[in-house]
Design a protein around this motif. Structure first.
Motif, PDB file in Angstrom:
ATOM      1  N   ASP A  80      27.994 -16.007  34.983  1.00 23.32           N
ATOM      2  CA  ASP A  80      28.114 -16.862  33.803  1.00 23.32           C
ATOM      3  C   ASP A  80      28.942 -15.840  32.966  1.00 23.32           C
ATOM      4  O   ASP A  80      30.037 -16.476  32.560  1.00 23.32           O
ATOM      5  CB  ASP A  80      27.162 -17.049  33.304  1.00 23.32           C
ATOM      6  CG  ASP A  80      25.700 -18.043  34.183  1.00 23.32           C
ATOM      7  OD1 ASP A  80      25.930 -18.820  34.467  1.00 23.32           O
ATOM      8  OD2 ASP A  80      24.527 -18.087  34.681  1.00 23.32           O
ATOM      9  N   GLN A  81      29.038 -14.918  32.426  1.00 21.54           N
ATOM     10  CA  GLN A  81      29.886 -14.281  31.226  1.00 21.54           C
ATOM     11  C   GLN A  81      31.115 -13.874  31.954  1.00 21.54           C
ATOM     12  O   GLN A  81      32.339 -13.822  31.294  1.00 21.54           O
ATOM     13  CB  GLN A  81      28.954 -13.141  31.387  1.00 21.54           C
ATOM     14  CG  GLN A  81      29.657 -11.851  30.225  1.00 21.54           C
ATOM     15  CD  GLN A  81      29.515 -12.599  29.244  1.00 21.54           C
ATOM     16  OE1 GLN A  81      28.715 -12.550  28.497  1.00 21.54           O
ATOM     17  NE2 GLN A  81      30.602 -12.724  28.409  1.00 21.54           N
ATOM     18  N   MET A  82      31.208 -13.751  33.343  1.00 19.86           N
ATOM     19  CA  MET A  82      32.485 -13.516  33.736  1.00 19.86           C
ATOM     20  C   MET A  82      33.487 -14.858  33.863  1.00 19.86           C
ATOM     21  O   MET A  82      34.908 -14.846  33.973  1.00 19.86           O
ATOM     22  CB  MET A  82      32.192 -13.311  35.582  1.00 19.86           C
ATOM     23  CG  MET A  82      32.393 -11.428  35.515  1.00 19.86           C
ATOM     24  SD  MET A  82      32.299 -10.891  37.175  1.00 19.86           S
ATOM     25  CE  MET A  82      34.358 -11.642  37.892  1.00 19.86           C
ATOM     26  N   GLU A  83      32.644 -15.786  33.851  1.00 15.77           N
ATOM     27  CA  GLU A  83      33.053 -17.305  33.729  1.00 15.77           C
ATOM     28  C   GLU A  83      34.033 -17.433  32.257  1.00 15.77           C
ATOM     29  O   GLU A  83      34.802 -18.185  32.080  1.00 15.77           O
ATOM     30  CB  GLU A  83      32.299 -18.501  34.506  1.00 15.77           C
ATOM     31  CG  GLU A  83      32.548 -19.752  34.788  1.00 15.77           C
ATOM     32  CD  GLU A  83      34.211 -19.679  35.298  1.00 15.77           C
ATOM     33  OE1 GLU A  83      34.878 -20.772  35.108  1.00 15.77           O
ATOM     34  OE2 GLU A  83      34.063 -19.133  36.182  1.00 15.77           O
ATOM     35  N   ALA A  84      32.341 -17.538  31.423  1.00 15.53           N
ATOM     36  CA  ALA A  84      33.182 -17.752  29.924  1.00 15.53           C
ATOM     37  C   ALA A  84      34.116 -16.919  29.882  1.00 15.53           C
ATOM     38  O   ALA A  84      35.276 -17.371  29.285  1.00 15.53           O
ATOM     39  CB  ALA A  84      31.861 -17.057  29.112  1.00 15.53           C
ATOM     40  N   CYS A  85      33.713 -15.683  30.327  1.00 17.49           N
ATOM     41  CA  CYS A  85      34.999 -14.382  29.495  1.00 17.49           C
ATOM     42  C   CYS A  85      36.597 -15.212  30.376  1.00 17.49           C
ATOM     43  O   CYS A  85      37.374 -15.432  29.796  1.00 17.49           O
ATOM     44  CB  CYS A  85      35.251 -12.456  30.816  1.00 17.49           C
ATOM     45  SG  CYS A  85      34.108 -12.298  29.409  1.00 17.49           S
ATOM     46  N   LYS A  86      36.748 -15.497  31.720  1.00 12.31           N
ATOM     47  CA  LYS A  86      37.911 -16.451  32.199  1.00 12.31           C
ATOM     48  C   LYS A  86      38.248 -17.432  30.810  1.00 12.31           C
ATOM     49  O   LYS A  86      39.745 -17.793  30.987  1.00 12.31           O
ATOM     50  CB  LYS A  86      37.631 -16.491  33.277  1.00 12.31           C
ATOM     51  CG  LYS A  86      37.737 -15.390  34.322  1.00 12.31           C
ATOM     52  CD  LYS A  86      37.667 -16.172  35.693  1.00 12.31           C
ATOM     53  CE  LYS A  86      37.138 -15.413  36.885  1.00 12.31           C
ATOM     54  NZ  LYS A  86      36.652 -15.680  38.642  1.00 12.31           N
ATOM     55  N   GLU A  87      37.396 -18.649  30.823  1.00  8.50           N
ATOM     56  CA  GLU A  87      37.547 -19.452  29.783  1.00  8.50           C
ATOM     57  C   GLU A  87      38.540 -19.081  29.011  1.00  8.50           C
ATOM     58  O   GLU A  87      38.476 -19.549  28.616  1.00  8.50           O
ATOM     59  CB  GLU A  87      36.071 -20.552  30.080  1.00  8.50           C
ATOM     60  CG  GLU A  87      36.032 -21.345  31.606  1.00  8.50           C
ATOM     61  CD  GLU A  87      35.071 -21.560  30.584  1.00  8.50           C
ATOM     62  OE1 GLU A  87      34.428 -21.693  29.635  1.00  8.50           O
ATOM     63  OE2 GLU A  87      33.986 -22.468  31.932  1.00  8.50           O
ATOM     64  N   ALA A  88      37.360 -17.885  28.050  1.00  2.00           N
ATOM     65  CA  ALA A  88      37.691 -17.308  26.618  1.00  2.00           C
ATOM     66  C   ALA A  88      39.299 -16.602  26.921  1.00  2.00           C
ATOM     67  O   ALA A  88      40.334 -17.209  25.996  1.00  2.00           O
ATOM     68  CB  ALA A  88      37.087 -16.905  26.157  1.00  2.00           C
ATOM     69  N   LYS A  89      39.595 -16.291  27.654  1.00  3.91           N
ATOM     70  CA  LYS A  89      41.301 -15.876  28.097  1.00  3.91           C
ATOM     71  C   LYS A  89      41.866 -16.750  28.207  1.00  3.91           C
ATOM     72  O   LYS A  89      43.400 -17.065  28.785  1.00  3.91           O
ATOM     73  CB  LYS A  89      41.008 -15.399  29.343  1.00  3.91           C
ATOM     74  CG  LYS A  89      42.796 -14.283  29.846  1.00  3.91           C
ATOM     75  CD  LYS A  89      41.910 -13.893  31.281  1.00  3.91           C
ATOM     76  CE  LYS A  89      43.483 -12.857  31.874  1.00  3.91           C
ATOM     77  NZ  LYS A  89      44.060 -13.097  32.514  1.00  3.91           N
ATOM     78  N   HIS A  90      41.609 -17.851  29.032  1.00  2.00           N
ATOM     79  CA  HIS A  90      42.751 -18.988  29.234  1.00  2.00           C
ATOM     80  C   HIS A  90      42.969 -19.594  28.150  1.00  2.00           C
ATOM     81  O   HIS A  90      43.772 -20.229  27.294  1.00  2.00           O
ATOM     82  CB  HIS A  90      42.136 -19.710  30.383  1.00  2.00           C
ATOM     83  CG  HIS A  90      42.397 -21.465  30.369  1.00  2.00           C
ATOM     84  ND1 HIS A  90      44.145 -20.864  31.288  1.00  2.00           N
ATOM     85  CD2 HIS A  90      42.750 -22.801  29.858  1.00  2.00           C
ATOM     86  CE1 HIS A  90      44.525 -22.408  31.174  1.00  2.00           C
ATOM     87  NE2 HIS A  90      43.509 -23.654  30.916  1.00  2.00           N
ATOM     88  N   ARG A  91      41.815 -19.932  26.768  1.00  2.00           N
ATOM     89  CA  ARG A  91      41.922 -20.479  25.668  1.00  2.00           C
ATOM     90  C   ARG A  91      42.427 -19.462  25.573  1.00  2.00           C
ATOM     91  O   ARG A  91      43.960 -19.845  24.083  1.00  2.00           O
ATOM     92  CB  ARG A  91      41.205 -20.615  25.137  1.00  2.00           C
ATOM     93  CG  ARG A  91      39.748 -21.791  25.263  1.00  2.00           C
ATOM     94  CD  ARG A  91      38.621 -22.450  24.966  1.00  2.00           C
ATOM     95  NE  ARG A  91      37.789 -21.214  24.008  1.00  2.00           N
ATOM     96  CZ  ARG A  91      36.718 -20.469  24.948  1.00  2.00           C
ATOM     97  NH1 ARG A  91      36.603 -21.117  26.322  1.00  2.00           N
ATOM     98  NH2 ARG A  91      35.874 -19.573  24.808  1.00  2.00           N
ATOM     99  N   LEU A  92      42.993 -18.471  24.665  1.00  2.00           N
ATOM    100  CA  LEU A  92      43.088 -17.216  23.816  1.00  2.00           C
ATOM    101  C   LEU A  92      45.001 -17.522  24.620  1.00  2.00           C
ATOM    102  O   LEU A  92      46.085 -17.190  23.830  1.00  2.00           O
ATOM    103  CB  LEU A  92      42.979 -15.837  23.898  1.00  2.00           C
ATOM    104  CG  LEU A  92      42.151 -15.674  23.398  1.00  2.00           C
ATOM    105  CD1 LEU A  92      40.966 -14.621  23.770  1.00  2.00           C
ATOM    106  CD2 LEU A  92      42.264 -15.597  21.809  1.00  2.00           C
ATOM    107  N   GLU A  93      45.486 -17.227  25.793  1.00  2.00           N
ATOM    108  CA  GLU A  93      46.484 -17.450  26.575  1.00  2.00           C
ATOM    109  C   GLU A  93      46.830 -19.196  26.192  1.00  2.00           C
ATOM    110  O   GLU A  93      48.657 -19.410  25.696  1.00  2.00           O
ATOM    111  CB  GLU A  93      46.759 -17.496  27.899  1.00  2.00           C
ATOM    112  CG  GLU A  93      46.573 -15.826  27.928  1.00  2.00           C
ATOM    113  CD  GLU A  93      46.094 -15.477  30.180  1.00  2.00           C
ATOM    114  OE1 GLU A  93      46.112 -16.993  30.731  1.00  2.00           O
ATOM    115  OE2 GLU A  93      46.568 -14.928  29.968  1.00  2.00           O
TER     116      GLU A  93
END
Length: 97
Positions: free
Chosen positions: A67-80
């Motif tokens: 779950d945390q890895m998925e949240a991090c991927k989503e945050a990375k995508h939003r930041l990019e």
């Protein structure tokens, strides 16, 4: 890497759990007069319960990791995407000057 370690840890508990259950099953298939609940059987039951609890904890931790890895991927995508939008906006601002 830690996710893989959790997965391997869960797999590593399967052998001891299988052995403990097999031993308990053998004890429970004894003939009537040999069928007693003694200290060894109680310890096998404790061992099975403990291994099951460890597996449950590891599985819960593994799910939290996923779950945390998925949240991090989503945050990375939003930041990019935000960075891309800002970069584009900056380029447009320089074109109008």
């Amino acid at each position: 890497m830690e996710k893989r370690r959790l997965e391997y840890s869960i797999q590593a508990t399967e052998g001891p759990l299988h052995i403990a259950r097999d031993c308990l099953g053998n004890r429970q298939r004894r003939i009537d007069y040999d069928l007693v609940q003694d200290a060894a059987e109680k310890e096998l039951l404790k061992e099975i319960e403990l291994i099951s609890q460890v597996q449950s904890t590891l599985a819960k931790t593994l799910q939290q990791t996923r779950d945390q890895m998925e949240a991090c991927k989503e945050a990375k995508h939003r930041l990019e995407m935000d960075w891309s939008d800002k970069y584009t906006a900056q380029g447009l601002g320089q074109c109008t000057n």
